[in-house]
Motif scaffolding. Structure first.
Motif, PDB file in Angstrom:
ATOM      1  N   SER A 194       0.755  -1.025  -0.001  1.00 32.74           N
ATOM      2  CA  SER A 194       0.005   0.114  -0.052  1.00 32.74           C
ATOM      3  C   SER A 194       0.755   1.206  -0.168  1.00 32.74           C
ATOM      4  CB  SER A 194      -0.960   0.139   1.214  1.00 32.74           C
ATOM      5  OG  SER A 194      -1.967  -1.065   1.086  1.00 32.74           O
ATOM      6  N   GLU A 195       1.647   1.403   0.798  1.00 26.06           N
ATOM      7  CA  GLU A 195       2.639   2.276   0.889  1.00 26.06           C
ATOM      8  C   GLU A 195       3.331   2.629  -0.493  1.00 26.06           C
ATOM      9  OE1 GLU A 195       6.732   3.698   3.356  1.00 26.06           O
ATOM     10  OE2 GLU A 195       5.759   2.051   3.748  1.00 26.06           O
ATOM     11  N   GLU A 196       3.939   1.482  -1.380  1.00 24.69           N
ATOM     12  CA  GLU A 196       4.663   1.604  -2.579  1.00 24.69           C
ATOM     13  C   GLU A 196       3.444   2.419  -3.768  1.00 24.69           C
ATOM     14  OE1 GLU A 196       7.982  -1.645  -2.537  1.00 24.69           O
ATOM     15  OE2 GLU A 196       5.810  -2.386  -2.997  1.00 24.69           O
ATOM     16  N   ILE A 197       2.374   1.912  -3.565  1.00 29.07           N
ATOM     17  CA  ILE A 197       1.393   2.202  -4.297  1.00 29.07           C
ATOM     18  C   ILE A 197       0.991   3.629  -4.256  1.00 29.07           C
ATOM     19  CG2 ILE A 197      -1.085   1.758  -5.187  1.00 29.07           C
ATOM     20  CD1 ILE A 197      -0.496  -1.167  -4.462  1.00 29.07           C
ATOM     21  N   ASN A 198       0.765   3.981  -2.997  1.00 27.06           N
ATOM     22  CA  ASN A 198       0.342   5.474  -2.649  1.00 27.06           C
ATOM     23  C   ASN A 198       1.365   6.362  -2.825  1.00 27.06           C
ATOM     24  OD1 ASN A 198      -2.132   4.741  -1.523  1.00 27.06           O
ATOM     25  ND2 ASN A 198      -1.476   4.239   0.137  1.00 27.06           N
ATOM     26  N   ALA A 199       2.670   6.031  -2.839  1.00 26.97           N
ATOM     27  CA  ALA A 199       3.819   6.847  -3.234  1.00 26.97           C
ATOM     28  C   ALA A 199       3.963   7.168  -4.680  1.00 26.97           C
ATOM     29  CB  ALA A 199       4.869   6.219  -2.670  1.00 26.97           C
ATOM     30  N   GLN A 200       3.777   6.060  -5.620  1.00 33.42           N
ATOM     31  CA  GLN A 200       3.620   5.867  -6.889  1.00 33.42           C
ATOM     32  C   GLN A 200       2.609   7.013  -7.421  1.00 33.42           C
ATOM     33  OE1 GLN A 200       4.563   2.441  -8.916  1.00 33.42           O
ATOM     34  NE2 GLN A 200       2.900   2.859 -10.289  1.00 33.42           N
ATOM     35  N   ILE A 201       1.537   6.922  -6.883  1.00 38.20           N
ATOM     36  CA  ILE A 201       0.204   7.521  -7.354  1.00 38.20           C
ATOM     37  C   ILE A 201       0.456   9.191  -6.931  1.00 38.20           C
ATOM     38  CG2 ILE A 201      -2.310   7.812  -6.829  1.00 38.20           C
ATOM     39  CD1 ILE A 201      -2.550   5.013  -6.878  1.00 38.20           C
ATOM     40  N   ALA A 202       1.051   9.190  -5.579  1.00 34.61           N
ATOM     41  CA  ALA A 202       1.154  10.699  -5.334  1.00 34.61           C
ATOM     42  C   ALA A 202       2.311  11.398  -6.246  1.00 34.61           C
ATOM     43  CB  ALA A 202       1.730  10.705  -3.928  1.00 34.61           C
ATOM     44  N   LEU A 203       3.365  10.566  -6.557  1.00 35.04           N
ATOM     45  CA  LEU A 203       4.284  11.380  -7.424  1.00 35.04           C
ATOM     46  C   LEU A 203       3.767  11.542  -8.935  1.00 35.04           C
ATOM     47  CD1 LEU A 203       7.258  11.995  -8.309  1.00 35.04           C
ATOM     48  CD2 LEU A 203       7.529   9.279  -8.742  1.00 35.04           C
ATOM     49  N   GLN A 212       0.018  20.567  -7.781  1.00 31.26           N
ATOM     50  CA  GLN A 212      -1.192  20.796  -7.279  1.00 31.26           C
ATOM     51  C   GLN A 212      -2.248  19.738  -6.817  1.00 31.26           C
ATOM     52  OE1 GLN A 212      -1.812  24.067  -6.189  1.00 31.26           O
ATOM     53  NE2 GLN A 212       0.199  24.314  -6.572  1.00 31.26           N
ATOM     54  N   ALA A 213      -2.692  19.289  -6.097  1.00 35.01           N
ATOM     55  CA  ALA A 213      -3.616  18.150  -5.804  1.00 35.01           C
ATOM     56  C   ALA A 213      -4.773  18.557  -6.177  1.00 35.01           C
ATOM     57  CB  ALA A 213      -3.343  17.751  -3.972  1.00 35.01           C
ATOM     58  N   HIS A 214      -5.424  17.174  -6.623  1.00 34.47           N
ATOM     59  CA  HIS A 214      -6.985  17.559  -7.035  1.00 34.47           C
ATOM     60  C   HIS A 214      -7.728  16.295  -6.510  1.00 34.47           C
ATOM     61  CE1 HIS A 214      -6.428  20.611 -10.450  1.00 34.47           C
ATOM     62  NE2 HIS A 214      -5.393  20.404 -10.132  1.00 34.47           N
ATOM     63  N   GLN A 215      -8.749  16.778  -5.700  1.00 33.07           N
ATOM     64  CA  GLN A 215      -9.524  15.494  -5.128  1.00 33.07           C
ATOM     65  C   GLN A 215     -10.177  14.366  -6.098  1.00 33.07           C
ATOM     66  OE1 GLN A 215      -9.555  14.903  -2.026  1.00 33.07           O
ATOM     67  NE2 GLN A 215     -10.988  13.178  -2.583  1.00 33.07           N
ATOM     68  N   LYS A 216     -10.567  15.164  -7.287  1.00 34.66           N
ATOM     69  CA  LYS A 216     -11.156  14.433  -8.268  1.00 34.66           C
ATOM     70  C   LYS A 216     -10.155  13.357  -8.908  1.00 34.66           C
ATOM     71  CE  LYS A 216     -10.511  17.632 -11.996  1.00 34.66           C
ATOM     72  NZ  LYS A 216     -10.954  18.383 -13.223  1.00 34.66           N
ATOM     73  N   ASP A 217      -9.145  13.494  -8.866  1.00 30.78           N
ATOM     74  CA  ASP A 217      -8.048  12.547  -9.440  1.00 30.78           C
ATOM     75  C   ASP A 217      -7.575  11.549  -8.473  1.00 30.78           C
ATOM     76  OD1 ASP A 217      -7.926  13.724 -11.864  1.00 30.78           O
ATOM     77  OD2 ASP A 217      -6.470  15.355 -11.067  1.00 30.78           O
ATOM     78  N   SER A 218      -8.313  11.443  -7.509  1.00 30.80           N
ATOM     79  CA  SER A 218      -7.890  10.120  -6.402  1.00 30.80           C
ATOM     80  C   SER A 218      -7.990   8.894  -7.181  1.00 30.80           C
ATOM     81  CB  SER A 218      -9.043  10.043  -5.105  1.00 30.80           C
ATOM     82  OG  SER A 218     -10.433   9.966  -5.670  1.00 30.80           O
ATOM     83  N   VAL A 219      -7.182   8.033  -6.685  1.00 29.14           N
ATOM     84  CA  VAL A 219      -7.334   6.573  -7.527  1.00 29.14           C
ATOM     85  C   VAL A 219      -7.693   5.440  -6.650  1.00 29.14           C
ATOM     86  CG1 VAL A 219      -5.802   4.941  -8.547  1.00 29.14           C
ATOM     87  CG2 VAL A 219      -5.250   7.520  -8.806  1.00 29.14           C
ATOM     88  N   GLN A 220      -8.811   4.775  -7.073  1.00 34.43           N
ATOM     89  CA  GLN A 220      -9.408   3.508  -6.320  1.00 34.43           C
ATOM     90  C   GLN A 220      -8.346   2.308  -6.582  1.00 34.43           C
ATOM     91  OE1 GLN A 220     -12.013   3.421  -4.580  1.00 34.43           O
ATOM     92  NE2 GLN A 220     -11.569   1.423  -3.880  1.00 34.43           N
ATOM     93  N   ILE A 221      -7.794   1.753  -5.309  1.00 35.66           N
ATOM     94  CA  ILE A 221      -6.684   0.702  -5.676  1.00 35.66           C
ATOM     95  C   ILE A 221      -7.567  -0.592  -5.421  1.00 35.66           C
ATOM     96  CG2 ILE A 221      -4.588  -0.263  -4.480  1.00 35.66           C
ATOM     97  CD1 ILE A 221      -3.922   2.480  -3.218  1.00 35.66           C
ATOM     98  N   LEU A 222      -7.390  -1.234  -6.604  1.00 35.55           N
ATOM     99  CA  LEU A 222      -8.336  -2.515  -6.337  1.00 35.55           C
ATOM    100  C   LEU A 222      -7.492  -3.948  -6.145  1.00 35.55           C
ATOM    101  CD1 LEU A 222     -10.384  -1.899  -9.605  1.00 35.55           C
ATOM    102  CD2 LEU A 222     -11.012  -1.302  -7.051  1.00 35.55           C
ATOM    103  N   ASN A 223      -7.687  -5.036  -5.482  1.00 35.40           N
ATOM    104  CA  ASN A 223      -6.826  -6.009  -5.525  1.00 35.40           C
ATOM    105  C   ASN A 223      -7.630  -7.147  -6.031  1.00 35.40           C
ATOM    106  OD1 ASN A 223      -5.002  -5.071  -3.275  1.00 35.40           O
ATOM    107  ND2 ASN A 223      -6.742  -4.644  -2.087  1.00 35.40           N
ATOM    108  N   ASP A 224      -6.999  -7.645  -6.890  1.00 36.92           N
ATOM    109  CA  ASP A 224      -7.920  -8.840  -7.963  1.00 36.92           C
ATOM    110  C   ASP A 224      -6.487  -9.845  -8.408  1.00 36.92           C
ATOM    111  OD1 ASP A 224      -9.598 -10.379  -8.909  1.00 36.92           O
ATOM    112  OD2 ASP A 224     -10.799  -8.544  -9.138  1.00 36.92           O
ATOM    113  N   TYR A 225      -7.228 -10.863  -8.833  1.00 31.61           N
ATOM    114  CA  TYR A 225      -6.106 -12.157  -9.403  1.00 31.61           C
ATOM    115  C   TYR A 225      -5.672 -11.422 -10.776  1.00 31.61           C
ATOM    116  CZ  TYR A 225      -7.437 -14.995  -5.683  1.00 31.61           C
ATOM    117  OH  TYR A 225      -7.546 -15.527  -4.341  1.00 31.61           O
ATOM    118  N   SER A 226      -6.551 -10.547 -11.636  1.00 34.54           N
ATOM    119  CA  SER A 226      -6.035 -10.207 -12.914  1.00 34.54           C
ATOM    120  C   SER A 226      -6.618  -8.917 -13.121  1.00 34.54           C
ATOM    121  CB  SER A 226      -6.474 -11.066 -13.972  1.00 34.54           C
ATOM    122  OG  SER A 226      -8.112 -10.835 -14.043  1.00 34.54           O
TER     123      SER A 226
END
Length: 278
Positions: A194-203, A212-226
């Motif tokens: 989770s830390e790696e993904i959040n850091a990557q998305i923040a960058l 400049q941060a944009h709330q509308k550009d938040s990313v939904q992190i999904l956990n799935d097999y594919s």
């Protein structure tokens, strides 16, 4: 959006694409450019000039007749249309038309599930997607009341894909679309904490919006097999109208979508798919 290109072969599938393109053209007061590729065989051009000319004339007249039938559809009323009939050897050549005609969007029809096998791997549609500098919208079935209210944009959110992300967001902004950004985390060599993904998305978002941060550009992190199942399940969950994917030209879909992922998404999703080239 000023010009929309629709490759047509006069099939039911290209008519489905034309109907969607017509609705977009009406909304944006855009012009439709209809392209029919004759695809004449090399055998025709090995004949003498007289025979070649006569056969070419025949096919051109036939295409013109079928164009007239297509343009007579009720949904085409009041739309400005330009027609192009040329002989092409390869669907990749469509991008020449895109550049020459300053096309903003390509709308293509495609078969159902069976016909979409290889949408991103070896098919004519895949060739257009890989080479086309304009966004490519693939329509799978008839949609008399086409509208896009919710879109799922899937990416790996690597910084190298910021440009295509901004291109997609600009397009959806024109249509006033609610975009849901998703990242699919899988239990394999691509797994990230989770830390790696959040850091990557923040960058990524920092680069995309110059810090400049944009709330509308938040990313939904999904956990799935594919990736494909993750995207499709989420699209169903939010009742999305379209799935959007980034592409990387001759390399095919962006790194996030290597292998048969694009094909599987298209085969399983009845939704329209739109691609944006890096």
């Amino acid at each position: 959006m000023k010009r929309i290109l629709v490759p047509v072969d006069f099939s039911e599938f290209s008519e489905n694409a034309l109907e969607v393109a017509a609705q977009l053209a009406t909304n944006f007061k855009a012009e439709l450019v209809l392209l029919h590729m004759l695809g004449l065989s090399e055998a025709i051009f090995t004949k003498n000039e007289a025979q070649e000319f006569m056969e070419a004339q025949y096919y051109m007249k036939l295409a013109k007749k079928r164009f007239n039938e297509f343009l007579g559809k009720p949904f085409m009323k009041g739309i400005k249309v330009a027609e192009i009939v040329q002989n092409y050897k390869d669907f990749q050549e469509i991008n020449n038309i895109v550049k020459e005609q300053e096309i903003d969007l390509v709308v293509m029809g495609s078969h159902g599930n069976s016909g979409l096998t290889g949408l991103f791997v070896g098919s004519n549609t895949e060739k257009v997607i890989r080479t086309c500098t304009a966004p490519v919208l693939v329509i799978k079935k008839r949609n008399k009341d086409f509208s896009i209210k919710k879109a799922v944009y899937a990416s790996d959110f690597e910084v190298e894909h910021v440009e295509v992300f901004n291109k997609a967001m600009k397009f959806f902004s024109l249509l006033n679309v609610e975009v849901h950004n998703v990242y699919v985390n899988r239990p394999n060599q691509y797994f990230k904490s989770s830390e790696e993904i959040n850091a990557q998305i923040a960058l990524f978002m920092g680069v995309a919006h110059h810090g400049q941060a944009h709330q509308k550009d938040s990313v939904q992190i999904l956990n799935d097999y594919s990736i494909e199942e993750g995207i499709y399940s989420y699209a169903r969950k939010i009742d999305a109208d379209i799935i959007a994917l980034p592409t990387q030209g001759r390399k095919g879909l962006a790194h996030f979508f290597k292998g048969s992922v694009g094909e599987d998404i298209a085969n399983n999703a009845e939704l329209p798919v739109i691609t944006f080239k890096l």
